[in-house]
Structure formats: C-alpha cells, structure tokens
Write an enzyme that holds these catalytic residues in place. Structure first.
Site, PDB file in Angstrom:
ATOM      1  N   ASP A  45       0.849  -1.186   0.000  1.00  0.00           N
ATOM      2  CA  ASP A  45       0.000   0.000   0.000  1.00  0.00           C
ATOM      3  C   ASP A  45       0.884   1.236   0.000  1.00  0.00           C
ATOM      4  O   ASP A  45       2.049   1.181   0.430  1.00  0.00           O
ATOM      5  CB  ASP A  45      -0.922   0.022   1.226  1.00  0.00           C
ATOM      6  N   ASP A  71       3.527   2.289  -4.508  1.00  0.00           N
ATOM      7  CA  ASP A  71       2.677   3.182  -5.286  1.00  0.00           C
ATOM      8  C   ASP A  71       2.434   2.479  -6.614  1.00  0.00           C
ATOM      9  O   ASP A  71       3.352   2.348  -7.435  1.00  0.00           O
ATOM     10  CB  ASP A  71       3.378   4.523  -5.495  1.00  0.00           C
ATOM     11  N   VAL A  72       1.210   2.018  -6.842  1.00  0.00           N
ATOM     12  CA  VAL A  72       0.947   1.182  -8.016  1.00  0.00           C
ATOM     13  C   VAL A  72       1.143   1.934  -9.324  1.00  0.00           C
ATOM     14  O   VAL A  72       1.287   1.314 -10.389  1.00  0.00           O
ATOM     15  CB  VAL A  72      -0.472   0.574  -7.972  1.00  0.00           C
ATOM     16  N   ASN A  97      -5.987  -4.666  -6.180  1.00  0.00           N
ATOM     17  CA  ASN A  97      -7.138  -4.068  -5.508  1.00  0.00           C
ATOM     18  C   ASN A  97      -7.063  -2.543  -5.430  1.00  0.00           C
ATOM     19  O   ASN A  97      -8.103  -1.883  -5.368  1.00  0.00           O
ATOM     20  CB  ASN A  97      -7.259  -4.643  -4.096  1.00  0.00           C
ATOM     21  N   TYR A 163     -14.251   7.415 -13.804  1.00  0.00           N
ATOM     22  CA  TYR A 163     -14.216   6.163 -13.050  1.00  0.00           C
ATOM     23  C   TYR A 163     -14.785   5.024 -13.888  1.00  0.00           C
ATOM     24  O   TYR A 163     -14.220   3.927 -13.935  1.00  0.00           O
ATOM     25  CB  TYR A 163     -15.017   6.337 -11.760  1.00  0.00           C
ATOM     26  N   THR A 198     -16.921   1.127   2.487  1.00  0.00           N
ATOM     27  CA  THR A 198     -15.496   1.371   2.658  1.00  0.00           C
ATOM     28  C   THR A 198     -15.233   2.863   2.832  1.00  0.00           C
ATOM     29  O   THR A 198     -16.145   3.692   2.733  1.00  0.00           O
ATOM     30  CB  THR A 198     -14.698   0.876   1.438  1.00  0.00           C
TER      31      THR A 198
END
Length: 262
Positions: A45, A71-72, A97, A163, A198
């Site tokens: 994460d 950091d993806v 995810n 999105y 969430t």
C-alpha cells in the site's frame, strides 16, 4: 491435463499472494482472509502505517505476512517489489485491488488532471502489476490474477465518467490477459463490486448534503436493501484466486446484491 489441488482444507495453503491497496477496506479484508486460508500474504500500500498494521495483525494471528511500500502508478517500483517477492517467496496470486474514485461531476466538469489520476491508479496501476507478475507466472506455468473492477466496469454510472472509463478498461484488460496468458496456465479474472461500505464510499457520500440519508437511499436501490460489506467482496476475490475457480478465466464476477438486474 490440469488437476486442481485438493480444496478440502485451506484454499491457499503455502501459496504467496500479493495484495495491493491492502491497508484498508476490501484490500485489508482480502489480505486477512487469504492469510486465514493458508497463504503467505504480501501486503502492499501507499499507506505505510496502515499496511504495516495489517501485516502485523496477520502475523500476530499466527499466519505469515510481509509489508512493502508500493505506489501502483510507479511501474519501476511495482516491478522491483514483484521481482523481490517472486525471488524470495514465489508468486502464486496477484490481487490488484488498489483504486481511487472521483467526486460526482459531469464529464465536462472533470479536469484533465483528475481524469489522468483516476486512469493512472485504476488502469495503469493494474497494468503495472500484471506487467510485473506475468513473466514469473508464465515461466512457472501457473498463477492467478484477480483485478478489482466495479459495477462501473459493466454499467456507465452518471457523473462518474472517468471512473466508469477506467473500471471498464480493467475488465477488458483482464479479458485480454486471460486470452493471452491462458496457454501458460495463468488465469485472470475481475471482481465487480457494487457500492461497498469502505472509506471510498464514505468520501463519496460526504459530498452529499445529508450523507446518512444518501446512504439509506443508495441501499434502497439494491434488491437486498443494503450495501456490501468488504468481507463479502473478499470472499468473491478468494474464490477466483483459488483452485476452486480452476476453470474460470476472463470472467467479470458481479457482486452487487442484484443491483444490475433492476
């Protein structure tokens, strides 16, 4: 001929599972569930403190976990983490995810920088993970990739254009990977959750004048009359990651309490 492993016991026993965005929400629930099912979990994460807490909790419960800052959107960092994990522990499952949303706004109200950020995290982040993991999985002749999409992967959501575009891309990228990597024994699937309770949902609701009423109205749109809990999405991810789904690949598993049937 491929024969699935015995699934009568723990479903991920002795497997190494990498989970991105694992510091909270669906990612945390998924990391903890995979650990309960016997996996060695690699918690990653951008939230270092939260990610370390998750790994520590898993280890304290008697399972095995390690934490990596990730950091993806940083391809080089993603490759470095995956390469180190594969060399040290092996690599059986990658769960992409990590994701982000954006405030409700019409398409023309969204500026380019916000659009690009949503694409960078949600699409390029998944691309980076798959790009790093696939060489290892292909070489060993097995592997499972689970990408977390959204109901927006299959439905264009109003005032969520960036999105919806990004999550739609995740689903079709998954299908392409399934077709390309299948001959190497690698499966790829997408979980497409409806609204889930969430931190991301809380941020979304906070934009409303009455967040609690907005939550109630949102829940009422679902046939089950409620929103999903993160653990309910984690169980779907676990299924696709495990050999219980050994002949499932290229699939978008909608987990939305029946919303898309209405």
């Amino acid at each position: 001929m491929y024969v699935p492993t015995d699934t009568s016991g723990m479903r991920l026993e002795n497997e190494t599972v990498v989970v991105t965005g694992a510091a909270s929400g669906i990612g945390r629930e998924t990391a903890e569930l995979c650990a309960e099912e016997g996996a060695r979990v690699v918690v990653t994460d951008i939230d270092s403190d939260g990610g370390r807490d998750v790994a520590d909790d898993i280890n304290e419960d008697g399972s095995e976990a390690v934490f990596y800052d990730l950091d993806v959107t940083d391809s080089d960092q993603f490759h470095a983490v995956v390469d180190e994990v594969a060399d040290s522990y092996g690599l059986d499952v990658l769960i992409n995810n990590a994701g982000t949303g954006h405030p409700s706004a019409s398409l023309e109200e969204l500026d380019d920088s916000l659009r690009d950020f949503v694409i960078d995290v949600n699409v390029k982040g998944v691309w980076n993970g798959c790009h790093a993991a696939l060489p290892h999985m292909k070489e060993q002749g097995h592997g499972s990739i689970v990408n977390v999409g959204s109901l927006a992967s299959v439905l264009g959501l109003p005032k969520q254009a960036a999105y919806s575009m990004a999550k739609g891309g995740v689903l079709n990228l998954t299908r392409a990977i399934a077709a390309e990597a299948g001959p190497y024994g690698v499966r790829a699937n997408t979980v497409c959750p409806g609204f889930t309770d969430t931190q991301l949902l809380e941020q979304y609701l906070a934009q409303r004048d009455d967040p609690e009423r907005a939550r109630e109205e949102m829940a009422a749109e679902y046939p089950l009359q409620r929103l999903a809990e993160p653990a309910e999405i984690a169980t779907a991810i676990l299924f696709l990651a495990s050999d219980e789904a050994s002949f499932v690949s290229g699939h978008g598993l909608i987990v939305d309490g029946g919303f898309s049937t209405c």
